[in-house]
Every structure is written in C-alpha cells, then in structure tokens.
Write a protein that holds these residues in place. Structure first.
Motif, PDB file in Angstrom:
ATOM      1  N   GLN A 515       0.846  -1.189   0.000  1.00  0.00           N
ATOM      2  CA  GLN A 515       0.000   0.000   0.000  1.00  0.00           C
ATOM      3  C   GLN A 515       0.878   1.234   0.000  1.00  0.00           C
ATOM      4  O   GLN A 515       1.741   1.385   0.860  1.00  0.00           O
ATOM      5  CB  GLN A 515      -0.907   0.013   1.248  1.00  0.00           C
ATOM      6  CG  GLN A 515      -1.763   1.250   1.390  1.00  0.00           C
ATOM      7  CD  GLN A 515      -2.938   1.266   0.432  1.00  0.00           C
ATOM      8  OE1 GLN A 515      -3.547   0.241   0.180  1.00  0.00           O
ATOM      9  NE2 GLN A 515      -3.261   2.426  -0.107  1.00  0.00           N
ATOM     10  N   VAL A 521      -0.998  -1.690  -4.512  1.00  0.00           N
ATOM     11  CA  VAL A 521      -0.366  -2.366  -5.642  1.00  0.00           C
ATOM     12  C   VAL A 521      -0.687  -3.854  -5.532  1.00  0.00           C
ATOM     13  O   VAL A 521      -0.576  -4.444  -4.457  1.00  0.00           O
ATOM     14  CB  VAL A 521       1.161  -2.154  -5.654  1.00  0.00           C
ATOM     15  CG1 VAL A 521       1.794  -2.871  -6.846  1.00  0.00           C
ATOM     16  CG2 VAL A 521       1.491  -0.672  -5.692  1.00  0.00           C
ATOM     17  N   LYS A 535      -0.770  -1.106 -10.250  1.00  0.00           N
ATOM     18  CA  LYS A 535      -0.934  -0.017  -9.283  1.00  0.00           C
ATOM     19  C   LYS A 535      -2.287   0.650  -9.520  1.00  0.00           C
ATOM     20  O   LYS A 535      -2.526   1.237 -10.566  1.00  0.00           O
ATOM     21  CB  LYS A 535       0.201   1.000  -9.404  1.00  0.00           C
ATOM     22  CG  LYS A 535       0.086   2.131  -8.359  1.00  0.00           C
ATOM     23  CD  LYS A 535       1.367   2.930  -8.252  1.00  0.00           C
ATOM     24  CE  LYS A 535       1.587   3.813  -9.445  1.00  0.00           C
ATOM     25  NZ  LYS A 535       2.729   4.724  -9.273  1.00  0.00           N
ATOM     26  N   ASN A 637      10.679   3.343  -3.077  1.00  0.00           N
ATOM     27  CA  ASN A 637      10.500   3.507  -4.515  1.00  0.00           C
ATOM     28  C   ASN A 637      11.626   2.863  -5.315  1.00  0.00           C
ATOM     29  O   ASN A 637      11.753   3.089  -6.512  1.00  0.00           O
ATOM     30  CB  ASN A 637      10.405   4.991  -4.884  1.00  0.00           C
ATOM     31  CG  ASN A 637       9.037   5.562  -4.561  1.00  0.00           C
ATOM     32  OD1 ASN A 637       8.090   4.821  -4.331  1.00  0.00           O
ATOM     33  ND2 ASN A 637       8.943   6.875  -4.524  1.00  0.00           N
ATOM     34  N   ASP A 650       7.928   4.799  -9.579  1.00  0.00           N
ATOM     35  CA  ASP A 650       7.028   5.877  -9.154  1.00  0.00           C
ATOM     36  C   ASP A 650       7.462   7.254  -9.648  1.00  0.00           C
ATOM     37  O   ASP A 650       8.174   7.988  -8.969  1.00  0.00           O
ATOM     38  CB  ASP A 650       6.884   5.895  -7.625  1.00  0.00           C
ATOM     39  CG  ASP A 650       5.967   4.776  -7.150  1.00  0.00           C
ATOM     40  OD1 ASP A 650       5.088   4.377  -7.926  1.00  0.00           O
ATOM     41  OD2 ASP A 650       6.145   4.315  -6.024  1.00  0.00           O
ATOM     42  N   ARG A 822       4.116   8.360  -2.292  1.00  0.00           N
ATOM     43  CA  ARG A 822       3.854   6.924  -2.245  1.00  0.00           C
ATOM     44  C   ARG A 822       4.912   6.211  -1.454  1.00  0.00           C
ATOM     45  O   ARG A 822       6.071   6.355  -1.731  1.00  0.00           O
ATOM     46  CB  ARG A 822       3.787   6.352  -3.663  1.00  0.00           C
ATOM     47  CG  ARG A 822       2.546   6.813  -4.339  1.00  0.00           C
ATOM     48  CD  ARG A 822       2.639   6.660  -5.832  1.00  0.00           C
ATOM     49  NE  ARG A 822       3.552   7.648  -6.380  1.00  0.00           N
ATOM     50  CZ  ARG A 822       3.782   7.770  -7.667  1.00  0.00           C
ATOM     51  NH1 ARG A 822       3.202   6.983  -8.503  1.00  0.00           N
ATOM     52  NH2 ARG A 822       4.606   8.684  -8.132  1.00  0.00           N
TER      53      ARG A 822
END
Length: 822
Positions: A515, A521, A535, A637, A650, A822
């Motif tokens: 998450q 995802v 995603k 990421n 991302d 994210r």
C-alpha cells in the motif's frame, strides 16, 4: 516434564560428533521418561519444539516437530501422519526404540530399529538445534555414542538445512518428501518429490506415479531448471554422489534465519524464509512456477485458468465436492452433471448431442494415436470404442484417443492455437430425452434468440447514450487516453479493465503486494502466465489526471535497466491503473529495515544496489532524451528484481526541465519527509541536486539499516543525517555500519560511500556533486574525495512519521512530509 542430567558428558560428546549443538535437560527423552499431550521437549537454543499438535480446526493429535518462536505454527516433521491419536497418547523409549502408544497402550508409530538393544543399555532421544531428532545408544563399547536413528533420514513433507533428499545405493531406499493432504490434514497427500539418481535431478510426481516436473541435471552449482537457485548469496546448495549414496542438501550462509524446503499441498516445491516484518514465510522460489503446470491441479475433467490459477469444470460437468472447491481445493475434480457413467453399449446412433467440445490445451498422455483421412473417421473410431472418453483430430490426419478421466486441461490464452477436444457426454437416457425434445428446443431457441437480440440492442443504445453524458460531465470519465495534451500519442499498450480484474481476481487482498500513498499495488497474472504489478490509484490519493498522464508519458520514453518498465495503463471511469513489470523481491525498504531480511543483503550486494540506483538517476539527469527530476526518490521507490537488481519506480511527481535548465520552482510542495532537500522543503525550489540529496539519504540508510526519520543520540534527538555527521567529524564513521555487514564489508568501500553520501546531503545545493560525478566517485579506485560540509540535518524535539501539511521551515529544521507521496 521432569528431565534428568545423567550421562551429561556422553550426550554432549554425541552432539559434537553429529555436528549439532546440544545441552542436556529439556531437549532430551531418557529411558523411563515420556512425552504426553501438553508436554514438549525444546532444543537447547530454543529454536525447535517436539510434542503433540492439532492442525487447524482438527481434534486429532499428531506427534511433530515445529519452529518454536514463529507466530504461525510451522510443523516440519510428523511421526504418525496416517494414524492420528487422542490426547491420551504418549511418546517413550521401549527396547531401544522410540515408540508412540495410544491410550490403550497399542503401538501407533515406532522408529522400528531392527537391531536388538540390550534392555540395560542407556538409550536417549535428543532434539537438536537444527531440528533433527536423534536416537542414540550411549552404552556402546565404542568411545563414540552409537547413532540408532534420526528424523533427518525420514523426512515427511519438509526438510531443513542440513537435511537431505537422496538415495541409498546400499539399501535402495529413497528419501521422499510427500505433501500434506490439505492445510489441516498432515496425512500423505497427492504430491511427492524425490531424487532421480540416474539423471542427478529432482522430480515431482502426482499420486507417486505420474512425473510432471523435473529440475534438470545438477550442473555443479544448481539444478538448471530452477533459476531461483542461482541467487546463491543466501543458500548454499550441494549435490553429493559417492559409492554409498546420492543426495541433495542445502545450508544457509546465515544460519540464524529460519528456513524450510517443502513439498507443498499446492503441488509445488517451495524454498521459504521467515520474515519478521511480514510475520509470514517469504517465498524465495517455487517450482513449477505456474500453478496450472501442476498435474491434475483441477482434478478429473477440471480446466485450469492460467490467468488466476482458478479451476472450472468442462461443459456438462460439475464439481464433485462443492465444499472442497469453495475452499480452493480442486483435487476431487468434476463429475458429469447427472452423475451417470457413459454406457456406450446401449448407444446405437452417433448424434452430435452425444459430444461436448471444448477449446482447451490437450490432456496429458493420450492413450492411442492413429492416422485417419478425415475427422468423421476419428469420431467414429472413438464412438465405437467403449473405453474412449474423448478424442481430438488435426488437419494432418492425427487422431488421438483418451481413456478414463481427463487430467491437466488448461484454458488457452488468446495467443495459443485453438485445440478442440470432443468429450463423450451423458448416458443413453440423456440422448433419448434430447432427441424427443429437439423440436421444442429449436422453437424455444429461436424465440429466445430474438428476445435476447432485442434486449441486447436496447441495452447497448441506452449504455452508449449514458456513457456520452458521463464523458461530457467530467473530463476524467473516459475510456482511455489515446492522446496527451498537445496531441502527443502514448506509446504504451492500453489494457481493458475487465482483463485487469480477472488478472488480479477483482483486486483481492490475496494478491495485494503493498500500500502506497497513491493507492494499493496488486500482483496480476495475465494470459500466458505473465506476472505484472498493478498499481490502482486511489481517488483520495491526491494524484489527479495530470499526474497520471505525467507518469505514463514519462516512463514510456525512458529505457534503462535501473528504471522500472511501464507495461500498460488503464483509465475507466474513476479507475486509474498503471501496469509495471513485476518485481518479485518487492522494494528495498522491505529488506534493509527488517531485522531478518536485512541479513540477506551482504555488503557486495548493497554496493551493487547503490551503484545501480546511481546509474539510473544519472540517466534521468544527463543521458535520457528528457532531463527529469524524480522528486520522490526513497527506499520504498526502489524495487528489486529476482536477481536483486535495483529499479527506480514511481514517477508521478517527476518533472521535466527544458533545455539546459537544472532547476524549477513550484507552489505545491510534495514529497516524503526525510528525503526532501531543504531548499525544496522551504522554498519550493527543486533541481537535479534535490534528487542528489535524496540519493545521499538512501546511501546512508542502506549502510546503517536505519531510517532517516529515527532518533539517534537521544540527548540531542538527531536524525540519521545528524548522527552520521557526528560520527564523521569524530572519525568514528564505521560505527554507522549495520552489524550484519561488518564481516562482509570492504572497509574502504564503506568509507567511500559514507563520504559520497555526506557530499550529496550538504546543506548548500551548490556544494552537492552532479550524479555523473557521483558515479565516477563510487566506481573510481584510489580517487581522492573532498571532505563534506555540514549536512542539512535536523535536531528535533518530537518524532512523527505521519504525513503533515506543507509548511515553511528553515534549512536545518525540515518538517515537510509527503502530500500524496507513495
């Protein structure tokens, strides 16, 4: 249970002679002692426990060994698999054998040692620290205790590091792993794994007879058909072949990590590691990789769907057991809808209604092959053979028959060539009823077809009109993006929402990988068995259509081995979905901040990851067609592929800077606390040097295994940058290094990385190096590095890892955190 310490010296000697650690006491069963329900013995290190257990919701008792300190009970060996007992049973030693007796004192299980042991001899059983239960005679004339029996020679469904699966050439006895019947029943199941000594390979069989997978021969390091074995920085695999035996075994480079190798109820062999952070077993690899490649996965007349590994019955068949199928156990297969067998002797006329055709992959091992001139001859041959269950025919004239139940049927993907199999349907009674009602069926079919056509046409017209009104009312409610602003075409495949829903099983929690701030995802399995990360952007994430377009168009134009690859996208109503290449090892933070998984990344691997991230970032800044500032570089990421290669992901917050510009300004400050440069957090000024700052933070987190937002030196409440600066100026920088790295690390490389990291996080952005220079510093040998200036570290009075709203701050007191990050 009361344990005695007699003969301590001999038992200790026995343990050392067997290569295991052992202490006398609660790990030992001596003669005249027993273990009953509610009592256990525990290995000296506290790793393993032996006693009675009840699996799942069962009321049956089994004697087994399990990991003691793992939250979900993990049984690795079971004595009485086929004969459960009541709670009145007990384990003891009688006449030199370990025996399990029920409440009537009847023998349930025994070590069954054939040689007689004098009753006066001292025989003991010890649970060792490697999970091996050994039975030994301490009264032998030899100075070395006599090993009578050990559980490692008799594995059940699992074997542990130091155990083996092999073949004894002297006794012709094989060690075979046999799956549980199901998750709540340890009795022998349908799947087994054993060693094929002639070909030096592992094989998996269904029902002990039908082989459906082989590892290929041992190549000196691994089995070539198991690519997961090539990641040998965790496991050390071995294959031994001598005049007495052949066997496969393995060990861990870090023996403190709980591990197991199992023949799973799914029909797959799995190598698993325990993850403390996930509080679950982490699948390192599994074979076969696709569930549908497991023989009879869906039982007789069941069809396996490779997209989501689900099962369906052939047309005209139904599940044999609804209860089992509802619990995702499909092994019982399917039966004809009317549950009648084909009585072909009573059928004199071959009609179309007697056959059901399905477009599926062909079943395994056809029983008969003949060559005929045309399809009708093939059909006639099967019809006139009472043993024939199904047939198929191709244009080359090949006619194949199958007898008995059909197994291993698979739904074909759109890219596979259609293959039609014709299966005999119901009994003569069914055929007679079908014949009598044919006229009525034709009439009803015509009427129904007309009604369906009318309703369908009306619904389609209504839907199209309603869709146009929705599209008119809101700009994001569109079926897909053919073009981006300015007429730029997206060079990325568009995926239908329905395809994604099937691949992710309607975004089920079982397929959820994680998450993020922008949404969850999921793992999706698409036609052909391709695994893709999906995603699904949350409507509350703060990422709108502009950010979505930005991420799609940016990644579509980027090609680098250290950047995640975008495979597709979908916009449907409020759904905004991105599809990426699937990274089986998830993100970097999963490893470096986990007390157990961090041990899997030695210094060499971490150094390679640092270089990979640096090269990916240098490509974004200097080498790609576009000059891109990521703006949200952080450990979560950074994704890791199956070989632990890093890939930057991302790009929702990324920005393009035109021409030779290297910086820009924004009124909307977004990002993640701990990784944002001070000039961006305070003034909204972002540049290539903002990413350099984030990269420096990532390096320090990888070396230390600590998060930048944590507290170190509690009297001053320093974050990681402040703590690293303190260690640097006091010439104690090596103390930053995570303990698990101290043995494997190259001291000069670690010091170089710390120096580079501190150069990257300097307070003044003009002092920070470019990423192209960073790469030169990292790979250069004997390069003289500058001494860093004071970093933009933080002295804080309270901790918070939660998101907060943007606010103005001074360079040395950054409190910004993510807004939709994210």
């Amino acid at each position: 249970m009361e344990m005695k310490n007699n003969h301590s010296f001999l038992v200790l000697f026995l343990c050392f002679s067997l290569g295991t650690n052992l202490s006398i006491g609660e790990d030992t069963i001596s003669m005249n002692e027993s273990v009953s329900s509610g009592q256990t013995i525990i290995s000296s290190s506290g790793t393993f426990e032996l006693g009675f257990f009840t699996p799942g919701n069962s009321f049956k008792y089994y004697l087994g060994i399990w990991y003691k300190n793992i939250s979900s009970q993990t049984v690795v060996w079971v004595a009485n698999r086929e004969t459960p007992v009541s709670d009145a049973a007990h384990l003891t030693i009688i006449q030199g054998n370990l025996v399990l007796l029920d409440k009537f004192q009847s023998l349930v299980w025994s070590t069954n040692i054939s040689r007689s042991v004098p009753p006066k001899n001292l025989v003991i059983a010890v649970l060792c620290d490697d999970g091996n239960l050994i039975l030994s005679d301490l009264s032998s004339n030899s100075s070395i205790p006599l090993l009578l029996w050990q559980s490692f020679d008799y594995p059940t469904h699992a074997f542990l590091p130091g155990g083996k699966v092999g073949y004894d050439k002297r006794t012709q006895r094989k060690q075979v792993l046999i799956s549980w019947k199901d998750l709540n029943d340890p009795s022998p199941g349908l799947f087994s794994m054993e060693l094929d000594p002639r070909r030096a390979q592992l094989v998996i069989k269904w029902n002990r007879t039908t082989q459906y997978w082989a590892s290929s021969s041992w190549n000196g390091r691994t089995f070539s058909s198991v690519p997961g074995m090539r990641l040998n920085y965790i496991f050390n695999y071995s294959y031994i072949d001598n005049e007495n035996e052949s066997y496969f075994t393995y060990s861990l480079y870090n023996s403190e990590i709980p591990s197991k190798f199992i023949m799973d109820v799914s029909g797959q062999i799995k190598q698993l590691l325990w993850s403390t952070s996930l509080d679950d077993w982490y699948p390192f690899w599994a074979q076969p990789t696709e569930q549908c490649d497991v023989y009879a996965n869906c039982g007789a007349f069941g069809v396996c769907n490779n997209v989501n590994s689900s099962c369906n019955c052939l047309s005209g068949f139904k599940a044999r057991s609804d209860a089992e199928w509802n619990s995702n156990n499909y092994s019982s297969g399917c039966v004809r809808v009317r549950d009648q067998e084909v009585q072909c002797n009573g059928i004199t006329e071959d009609k179309d209604s007697f056959w059901m055709n399905s477009i599926v992959s062909l079943p395994a091992s056809q029983d008969t092959n003949i060559t005929v001139a045309e399809a009708s001859q093939c059909r006639s041959a099967c019809f006139n053979n009472c043993s024939c269950t199904a047939y198929t025919y191709d244009v080359s004239g090949a006619c194949s028959f199958w007898t008995g139940d059909l197994f291993n049927l698979q739904q074909l993907s759109k890219t596979e060539t259609e293959k039609t199999i014709f299966v005999k349907s119901g009994s003569p009674e069914d055929q007679t009823k079908a014949k009598k009602s044919m006229k009525l069926v034709v009439l009803l079919s015509s009427t129904t077809a007309f009604i369906v056509l009318f309703i369908g046409s009306f619904s389609y017209i209504y839907y199209r009109r309603r869709r146009r009104r929705m599209t008119k009312g809101t700009g994001t409610q569109i079926s897909h993006l053919d073009k981006i602003g300015g007429g730029e075409i997206i060079d990325v495949p568009y995926f239908c929402l329905e395809t994604i829903l099937v691949a992710t099983d309607n975004f089920s929690n079982a397929n959820k990988l994680g998450q993020g701030g922008f949404g969850p995802v999921y793992k999706g399995i698409f036609p052909g068995g391709k695994e893709i990360a999906v995603k699904r952007l949350s409507s509350h994430s703060g990422q709108g259509i502009d950010e979505f377009k930005n991420e799609v168009t940016l990644i579509a134009k980027l090609q680098h081995r250290n950047l995640v690859r975008l495979l597709g996208y979908c916009i449907n109503g409020k759904e905004q979905i991105l599809l990426y290449e699937y990274m089986p090892n998830k993100s970097l933070d999963t490893f470096i901040f986990d007390g157990e998984l961090c041990k899997l990344l030695d210094w060499k691997k971490r150094y390679d990851i640092i270089l990979g991230i640096g090269r990916g970032l240098a490509y974004l800044h200097h080498d790609s067609r576009l000059r891109i500032i990521h703006r949200d570089l952080k450990t979560s990421n950074i994704l890791l592929d199956e070989d632990m290669n890093p890939k930057i992901a991302d790009f929702g917050l990324a920005r393009i800077v035109e021409g030779r510009r290297t910086e820009a300004k924004t009124e909307k400050i977004v990002g993640t606390y701990g990784y944002m440069s001070p000039e961006y957090a305070s003034d909204g000024l972002f540049s290539l040097k903002s990413d350099v700052f984030s990269f420096g933070v990532v390096i320090l987190e990888m070396i230390s295994g600590r998060k930048n937002t944590g507290f170190y030196q509690s009297e001053e409440a320093l974050n990681l940058l402040g703590y690293a600066w303190r260690m640097w100026i006091e010439e104690r920088a090596m103390q930053l290094t995570e303990k698990s790295l101290l043995e494997s690390c190259n001291r000069s490389e670690v010091m170089k990385c710390i120096n580079v990291a501190l150069l990257c996080v300097q307070e003044d952005s003009n002092d920070r190096p470019k990423m192209s220079d960073v790469i030169v510093m990292l790979v250069g040998e004997g390069t003289s590095l500058q001494r860093p200036n004071r970093p933009a570290f933080v002295i804080r009075t309270h901790a918070s890892s939660r998101p907060s709203s943007p606010s103005k701050v001074s360079n040395n007191q950054v409190t910004i955190t993510e807004e939709g990050g994210r």
